[in-house]
Structures are given as structure tokens and as C-alpha cells.
Design a protein around this motif. Structure first.
Motif: not given
Length: 394
Positions: A33-50
Motif C-alpha cells: 500500500a505504501a509503494v502504491g501510494a508513493a507511485a500514485w503521488y509521483l505520477v499525479s504530481n508529475t502530470l499536474h506539473n506538466l
């Protein structure tokens, strides 16, 4: 009786933190669950910044015109081709130097590893000195050294070294005679068929020797296959074949086959550097074979050369193959340093692509996927070969 069974079933279903299996399951779920949450945060943050910077994502850019030249390529390429084809050219350049480097490093490393165990003091010390010096000099410095030797210390095309007819060595690279004609594809197919035939024939020769005790002349048969099958392909292709000799025209050579300074420097650096580690792998594998094997084979009257080839090396392979896999993977990944000397490998081409398109994330993903695929392919092949030569327990 039914009450006792119900109590036993309830006892089995009771959850207790003292149960190590339950604790292990909970820990694994929490980590996942921690790995999935970290991956979700990185992907969503990257898409938001782009999106905030109006940077488009996706791989549609692969179908656009590249607009830049590539110094050398295995397949035809021009600046009007797409980015996808340019990246494919870079991948093929990486595979070319990796395959040639793996074969050359294996041969040179095996010779050095055997030389380190030689009874001749001078040969052994020279091989040991080579290994210790090369292993302790960073590969990047060695690439710079070989590139400088080729481009600065060799003469220009008009004063090129001419050791053999049709062979010219200058700071523009090595020019060699090349075969041109429609029968080349047929000859290549014949050579590939000959290699497969030699492998199958070697397997049969070993079984024949074990069953009858007779030694099949594998060397002469292999030479015949390697010569006759390409000639048969030449004849089947209609025999149109010509020798293209390089010649000086203006300030450079025309015709023939060219090995560029960048390719030569990269190949020399990778082969020399990796062969030093390969030599230690071969040396340790040979020393892992019990000394009694040497003595028993010597008692049968076998010379040292045949003992090494027929008795020791086949047993040493079981020790050599696993660490040799790591050396092959290292050589393939180290080829990415080609960007430092201007060789258009995958990293260099993708770097140019992402600078022009701004698709940095997609470019990095392409590089990662390509190297991961090549590395896993090498590992799968070597693991298969390792299982094939492993001792079977009875």
C-alpha cells in the motif's frame, strides 16, 4: 463430537498477532500500500506539473520528422525520417557495439585468464599487470584515451597508414574493402545456417565420443560448413558479387567499409575494460576445478593444452557462467558512455530527441525500457545456458 469440531474450527479461525504468518501478511499488505501510494503521488504530481506548464505528454512525437542527422547507422536513415526510426537506429548501434564487444571481450578475457595461470613467469606477470591496471582505471577515462589516440595521433587521410591492399588507417577511421551485391543476403543466411550446423554437430560429436570413444574431426567439419554454406548461398543468389575497394577522393576516402573513430574507440574501451574482469572470472573458474582432474588427465598422457580444453574448461564453465552474465550486462549498460565520445548510440539519439521535443519523461522511459529488455534477454539466455551445463543430481 460436533461441539469439539466446532471448537477446533473456531480456534483455527481465531486471529492472533502472535501468529508469524499473519504478521508477515499484514506487513506485506502495508508495504504494498505504501509503494502504491508513493507511485500514485509521483505520477499525479508529475502530470499536474506538466499540465500547469502546458507540456503535452504521450508518444505521438515518434511519428514526427526528426530533422537531425546521425553519423552512422546499421539501416538507411535520413533527417526526413521520423523520431521513431532515429531511436531505432540508436538502439541498433547500441546492439552492434554490445554484441561485438561481448564476443571480443570473452575471447580476450579467456586468453588472459589462462595466461595468468601459465607456468611461464613472464606471461603470467604480464597478464596480471594488464588486469590490475585496466580494472583500476575508470572506463570513461579509457574511452577518452582511445578516442584521443585515434583522432589526434593518427595521420590524416592523405598520409593514411596503408598496411594491406585496400586497408587505410587514419584519423577518419579504418577503411576496409567491402563486398557489394545481391548475393550478400544469401551468403549471410548460409553463414547463419553454418553456425547453427556447427553447434548441432558439436553436440552430436560429444555424444558420439561418449558412446564410442572415437573423436570426430569437428574442427575440419566446422571449417567446411563455414566455407561451403556461404558459397552455396552465393551461388543460389545468382553470384552477383563485387569487391568495393576504398580510394582517396579529395580530402577523404570513398567506397569500402568504414569503422569510425567513435565506434573503434568505444569498442576498444569496452573490450579492454571488460576483458580484465572476464580474465579474473575465467581464472577463478579454472582454479575451482580440483587439482586431481589435472593429475588424472595427465596420467592418461594428455598434453596440458588438451587437458585444459577437454577436461578443465568444461567443468569450469559451471563456475564461470553466472558471474560472466554480470560482465555481459555491465558491458551492455556501459555502452551508454558512448555519448561522451560522440558515438550515436541509443542514449545519444534519445538525448537529441528529447532536447528537440521536450518529451523528457517519455525519452527516459524509452531508454529504460530498451536497456531493461536487452538486459533481461541476455540474462534469460545465460540462465538457460547455465541450467543446460549444470550437474544433474540423481
Amino acid at each position: 463430537m460436533k461441539i469439539e469440531k466446532l471448537q477446533t474450527s473456531n480456534a483455527r479461525l481465531r486471529l492472533s498477532w502472535g501468529d508469524p504468518a499473519l504478521r508477515a501478511l499484514v506487513y506485506q499488505v502495508l508495504i504494498l500500500a505504501a509503494v502504491g501510494a508513493a507511485a500514485w503521488y509521483l505520477v499525479s504530481n508529475t502530470l499536474h506539473n506538466l499540465a500547469a506548464r502546458n507540456i503535452t505528454t504521450g508518444f505521438d512525437f515518434l511519428h514526427r520528422e526528426a530533422g537531425f542527422a546521425i553519423g552512422e547507422s546499421v539501416i538507411p536513415y535520413s533527417p526526413t525520417d521520423t523520431y521513431g526510426r532515429a531511436i531505432w537506429v540508436g538502439l541498433l548501434n547500441t546492439l552492434r557495439v554490445s554484441v561485438v564487444g561481448i564476443v571480443a571481450a570473452t575471447l580476450l578475457g579467456t586468453v588472459l585468464g589462462v595466461a595468468r595461470l601459465s607456468n611461464n613467469w613472464l606471461v603470467s606477470r604480464l597478464a596480471g599487470t594488464y588486469v590490475e591496471i585496466v580494472r583500476n582505471v575508470p572506463l570513461l577515462l579509457q574511452l577518452f584515451f582511445w578516442y584521443a589516440v585515434i583522432t589526434e595521433n593518427l595521420p590524416g587521410p592523405r598520409q593514411a597508414l596503408h598496411p594491406l591492399p585496400g586497408v587505410f588507417l587514419s584519423n577518419r577511421g579504418l577503411k576496409l574493402p567491402a563486398l557489394r551485391g545481391d548475393a550478400l543476403d544469401w551468403m549471410a543466411a548460409g553463414l547463419a545456417l553454418a553456425i547453427v550446423g556447427v553447434a548441432l554437430l558439436g553436440h552430436w560429436a560429444r555424444r558420439h565420443h561418449e558412446a564410442t570413444g572415437r573423436v570426430f574431426p569437428l574442427g575440419r567439419a566446422a571449417l567446411a560448413l563455414v566455407v561451403l554454406l556461404p558459397l552455396l548461398g552465393w551461388w543460389a543468389g545468382g553470384a552477383p558479387l563485387a569487391l568495393d575497394m576504398p580510394y582517396l577522393k579529395g580530402f577523404n576516402f570513398t567506397g569500402g567499409l568504414t569503422l569510425t573513430p567513435e565506434f573503434a574507440a568505444l569498442l576498444a574501451g569496452l573490450v579492454i575494460y571488460t576483458s580484465a574482469f572476464t580474465a579474473e572470472v575465467v581464472r577463478s573458474g579454472i582454479q575451482a576445478v580440483d587439482r586431481g582432474q589435472w593429475e588424472a588427465a595427465g596420467a592418461l598422457g594428455l598434453p596440458r593444452r588438451r587437458i585444459l580444453r577437454l577436461v578443465v574448461l568444461p567443468q569450469a564453465l559451471r563456475v564461470i557462467v553466472p558471474p560472466m552474465t554480470s560482465q555481459y550486462l555491465n558491458l551492455t549498460k556501459n555502452s551508454s558512455l558512448a555519448v561522451a565520445i560522440g558515438y550515436p548510440d541509443l542514449v545519444s539519439v534519445v538525448n537529441t530527441t528529447l532536447n528537440q521535443t521536450g518529451q523528457a519523461i517519455e525519452g527516459i522511459l524509452i531508454i529504460m525500457a530498451a536497456y531493461l529488455t536487452v538486459s533481461l534477454s541476455i540474462a534469460l539466455f545465460m540462465n538457460w545456458y547455465n541450467r543446460r551445463i549444470a550437474l544433474v543430481e540423481r
